[in-house]
Enzyme design. Structure first.
Site, PDB file in Angstrom:
ATOM      1  N   HIS A 195      -7.227  -3.114   5.292  1.00 12.65           N
ATOM      2  CA  HIS A 195      -6.619  -1.776   5.212  1.00 12.65           C
ATOM      3  C   HIS A 195      -7.385  -0.911   4.205  1.00 12.65           C
ATOM      4  O   HIS A 195      -7.742   0.235   4.489  1.00 12.65           O
ATOM      5  CB  HIS A 195      -5.144  -1.902   4.803  1.00 12.65           C
ATOM      6  CG  HIS A 195      -4.546  -0.627   4.277  1.00 12.65           C
ATOM      7  ND1 HIS A 195      -4.817  -0.136   3.007  1.00 12.65           N
ATOM      8  CD2 HIS A 195      -3.731   0.284   4.857  1.00 12.65           C
ATOM      9  CE1 HIS A 195      -4.190   1.007   2.848  1.00 12.65           C
ATOM     10  NE2 HIS A 195      -3.517   1.281   3.943  1.00 12.65           N
ATOM     11  N   ASN A 196      -7.644  -1.467   3.046  1.00 14.59           N
ATOM     12  CA  ASN A 196      -8.335  -0.682   2.019  1.00 14.59           C
ATOM     13  C   ASN A 196      -9.760  -0.337   2.435  1.00 14.59           C
ATOM     14  O   ASN A 196     -10.247   0.755   2.153  1.00 14.59           O
ATOM     15  CB  ASN A 196      -8.372  -1.449   0.688  1.00 14.59           C
ATOM     16  CG  ASN A 196      -7.054  -1.361  -0.053  1.00 14.59           C
ATOM     17  OD1 ASN A 196      -6.002  -1.237   0.567  1.00 14.59           O
ATOM     18  ND2 ASN A 196      -7.105  -1.424  -1.363  1.00 14.59           N
ATOM     19  N   LYS A 227      -4.368  -6.540   3.846  1.00 17.96           N
ATOM     20  CA  LYS A 227      -4.361  -5.410   2.904  1.00 17.96           C
ATOM     21  C   LYS A 227      -5.794  -5.028   2.519  1.00 17.96           C
ATOM     22  O   LYS A 227      -6.116  -3.847   2.397  1.00 17.96           O
ATOM     23  CB  LYS A 227      -3.550  -5.777   1.654  1.00 17.96           C
ATOM     24  CG  LYS A 227      -3.691  -4.777   0.501  1.00 17.96           C
ATOM     25  CD  LYS A 227      -3.037  -3.457   0.846  1.00 17.96           C
ATOM     26  CE  LYS A 227      -3.227  -2.316  -0.126  1.00 17.96           C
ATOM     27  NZ  LYS A 227      -3.621  -2.511  -1.466  1.00 17.96           N
ATOM     28  N   GLU A 240      -9.603   2.410   4.718  1.00 23.86           N
ATOM     29  CA  GLU A 240      -9.289   3.608   3.926  1.00 23.86           C
ATOM     30  C   GLU A 240     -10.572   4.216   3.339  1.00 23.86           C
ATOM     31  O   GLU A 240     -10.754   5.441   3.372  1.00 23.86           O
ATOM     32  CB  GLU A 240      -8.320   3.191   2.815  1.00 23.86           C
ATOM     33  CG  GLU A 240      -7.925   4.264   1.842  1.00 23.86           C
ATOM     34  CD  GLU A 240      -7.040   3.675   0.741  1.00 23.86           C
ATOM     35  OE1 GLU A 240      -6.138   2.861   1.037  1.00 23.86           O
ATOM     36  OE2 GLU A 240      -7.265   4.012  -0.433  1.00 23.86           O
ATOM     37  N   SER A 258       0.824  -1.205   0.000  1.00 21.81           N
ATOM     38  CA  SER A 258       0.000   0.000   0.000  1.00 21.81           C
ATOM     39  C   SER A 258       0.856   1.251   0.000  1.00 21.81           C
ATOM     40  O   SER A 258       1.904   1.305   0.632  1.00 21.81           O
ATOM     41  CB  SER A 258      -0.909   0.041   1.224  1.00 21.81           C
ATOM     42  OG  SER A 258      -1.558   1.295   1.280  1.00 21.81           O
TER      43      SER A 258
END
Ligand code: 2AM
Length: 486
Positions: free
Chosen positions: A193-194, A190, A197, A133
């Protein structure tokens, strides 16, 4: 480009911008890298741009590429997520040998990574699915890297991946890259995480709406966001939001005022929500963020709706202040991260991944899009208690959320009164109030389920796990159909 007859330290396939930048980052860290791309012209142009001290070696065929690598081979894939990854692996496989290491650094769905990890393990090939990222800039200067898969490959790629990763911590020397866990766990982390976000961006988009309604111009909002970036909300996204608010078009119009309000998405937010739902975890703030992007994309339908559907008569925000909105941002973020880490903990238990939540928070402190000061606080919370049941139970976060919730409450009330959509704030507040309610309204849900479907219920005056059925309408028998759980 330096020419040499020795084999390269590692190879990379897929020379789109992310791939190119990762190669340059590796080369700057002293690694010799062989590269291959389906379109050879791209390889040639890229290799020609490398400087003399960057050891980047172009290859034109998969055979040539594989032959150029030291063994066990370390091959990073940065090709389009989906079928292309399978296709490239199929092309590589006949040329690989036992113990070679394939690292997928793209945005693959974790279930695909899990499948590829298992299929390659059968062939003796070690597979790492790694979230990367930080966008183009991160890939070049130091991304957050989240590798998971074949644990015995980690010591062999650790130095290389940690060398190119972002650094964080008090002395900026702690790599934002550490081992995540087995199978598809790297890509799973990940993905979460996105998702987070998406939530962070929506939380700021709602602040923009509220601050505009309070009468702030983009330039004034640039100052406000910049101020937020000096304190507890310090983060990459707040920093770039301040810069966006300050930016103007050629004629001086604020850029933010000339951009169409229809948001795109590539799918990781949606995947996050689907995964959370499958686990039975309410990652609702992110769900609202995904939904808000969807609503935003109905541009023409919204124009029609604006003509037909009424808002409130008064659009005033009462005595709502900028400080209240700052509290709303902070509280909503706390709740969103609490939801996200609930999902990580549950996914870890479900898949037996052994995720280290403190380590994950530390990895997100630098390089990635959600990097923020308060990830330090999260890392410290899980450092204090690795088995923390909920982030909001950590003493620091109990105080932080209790102190900022009044501002969130006030912002949601004011926005609702004025007809301003704040789905992420409203969802965060609703979750918070539901979560802190010791006795809620699901007794009615259970009664309804038992009424129409004989699904049975538990009683307050009996131990958990004892199930009861009532013949509500006086027409049913004693037959029950069991109680379903999510
Ligand atoms: P290209 O330059 O030849 O298009 C991101 O799209 C990267 O994935 C690019 O490097 C692209 O190569 C590569 N890619 C896309 N589709 C591919 C395919 N079917 N086979 C191999 N590489 C592909």
């Amino acid at each position: 480009m330096s020419s040499t007859t020795s084999t390269a330290d590692a190879g990379l396939i897929g020379l789109a911008v992310m791939g190119q930048n990762l190669v340059l980052n590796l080369a700057d860290n002293g690694y010799s890298i062989a590269v291959y791309n389906r379109t050879t012209a791209t390889t040639e142009e890229f290799v020609a741009r490398a400087t003399d001290d960057q050891d980047v070696r172009g290859t034109e065929t998969i055979e040539e590429f594989v032959a150029a690598l030291s063994r066990p081979r370390k091959i990073i894939l940065l090709v389009k997520a989906g079928e292309v990854v399978d296709k490239v692996i199929d092309q590589l496989l006949p040329h690989l040998e036992a113990d070679d290491i394939v690292i997928d650094g793209g945005n693959s769905l974790f279930t695909d990574t899990q499948r590829r990890f298992e299929a390659l393990a059968e062939q003796g090939i070690r597979y790492i699915g790694s979230g990367v990222s930080g966008g183009e800039e991160g890939a070049r200067n130091g991304p957050s890297i989240m590798p998971g898969g074949s644990a015995d490959a980690w010591p062999e790629v650790r130095d290389m991946l940690q060398a190119i990763s972002a650094k964080a911590g008090p002395n900026d020397d702690e790599p934002c890259c550490d081992w995540i866990g087995p199978g598809g766990s790297g890509h799973y982390v990940k993905m979460i995480h996105n998702g987070i976000e998406y939530g962070d961006m929506q939380v700021l988009a709602e602040a923009y709406l509220a601050l505009s309604a309070l009468g702030n111009s983009p330039a004034e909002m640039a100052t406000i966001f910049d101020g937020w970036n000096q304190g507890r909300l310090r983060s990459y996204l707040v920093e770039i939001t301040a810069e966006i608010m300050a930016a103007t078009d050629d004629d001086g119009t604020p850029m933010i005022d000339v951009i169409l309000d229809a948001a795109g998405q590539k799918g990781t937010g949606k995947w996050t929500v689907i995964s959370a739902m499958q686990l039975g975890q309410p990652m609702m703030l992110v769900a609202e963020a995904v939904g808000a992007r969807m609503v935003s994309s109905f541009v023409d339908v919204r124009k029609r709706a604006a003509e037909l559907l009424l808002g409130p008569e008064s659009v005033g925000l009462g005595d709502l202040s900028v400080a209240d909105v700052a509290d709303a941002v902070y509280a909503a973020k706390l709740i969103s991260y609490a939801q996200g880490f609930m999902v990580l903990a549950d996914a870890s238990a479900e898949n037996e991944w052994g995720l280290d939540l403190a380590s994950i928070a530390r990895m997100w402190r630098g390089g990635c899009i959600i990097r923020a000061a308060f990830l330090d606080d999260i890392a410290e919370a899980y450092g204090r208690d690795a088995n923390l049941v909920n982030l909001l139970f950590d003493p620091f976060f109990v105080d932080a959320v209790n102190a900022s919730i009044p501002g969130l409450r006030k912002t949601v009330l004011a926005a609702a009164g004025a007809g301003i959509p704040v789905p992420a704030y409203a969802s965060a507040l609703t979750f918070f109030d539901g979560f802190r309610t010791a006795r809620g309204s699901a007794n009615l849900i259970q009664a309804q389920r038992d009424y129409f479907g004989a699904h049975t219920y538990e009683r307050l005056d009996k131990p958990r796990g004892e199930w009861f059925h009532t013949d509500w309408a006086g027409t049913g028998g004693a037959a029950t159909s069991g109680s379903y759980s999510a």
